[in-house]
Write an enzyme that holds these catalytic residues in place. Structure first.
Site, PDB file in Angstrom:
ATOM      1  N   SER A 167      43.543  50.006  35.580  1.00  0.00           N
ATOM      2  CA  SER A 167      42.997  48.673  35.767  1.00  0.00           C
ATOM      3  C   SER A 167      43.676  47.753  34.758  1.00  0.00           C
ATOM      4  O   SER A 167      43.924  48.142  33.616  1.00  0.00           O
ATOM      5  CB  SER A 167      41.488  48.686  35.533  1.00  0.00           C
ATOM      6  N   GLU A 168      43.979  46.565  35.189  1.00  0.00           N
ATOM      7  CA  GLU A 168      44.736  45.628  34.350  1.00  0.00           C
ATOM      8  C   GLU A 168      43.998  45.179  33.098  1.00  0.00           C
ATOM      9  O   GLU A 168      44.553  44.494  32.265  1.00  0.00           O
ATOM     10  CB  GLU A 168      45.130  44.410  35.188  1.00  0.00           C
ATOM     11  N   ASN A 169      42.732  45.566  32.959  1.00  0.00           N
ATOM     12  CA  ASN A 169      41.981  45.162  31.779  1.00  0.00           C
ATOM     13  C   ASN A 169      41.942  46.238  30.708  1.00  0.00           C
ATOM     14  O   ASN A 169      41.156  46.169  29.785  1.00  0.00           O
ATOM     15  CB  ASN A 169      40.566  44.715  32.161  1.00  0.00           C
TER      16      ASN A 169
END
Length: 88
Positions: free
Chosen positions: A46-48
């Site tokens: 996930s990009e976070n």
């Protein structure tokens, strides 16, 4: 007839292969995690800042601190690791 969002995600999941590392962006890609065949080893990022993202949780599994880049609750896996979103 147009495909639904879920049908598109299911079709995208068929492109994955055992051992892949996959970054799922916001929108339809977040649904792909729900269509990875059982027993296939795919690591989702996930990009976070989460590597090893699991599928969406059941109602009794929701942890509001575990979210994907689209702010949807997700699950973690035994091999999940976390790092700064800047490094992601």
């Amino acid at each position: 007839m147009a495909w639904t969002r879920d049908e598109l995600a299911e079709r995208a999941a068929k492109e994955l292969q055992d051992g892949f590392y996959v970054n799922l962006g916001i929108g339809i890609p977040t649904l792909v995690a729900n269509h990875i065949p059982e027993g296939m080893d795919v690591t989702l990022q996930s990009e976070n800042g989460m590597l090893g993202m699991g599928p969406f949780p059941r109602e009794n599994e929701v942890d509001p601190d575990l979210i994907n880049a689209g702010k949807q609750t997700i699950t973690e896996l035994p091999h999940t690791s976390y790092f700064s979103s800047a490094e992601s």
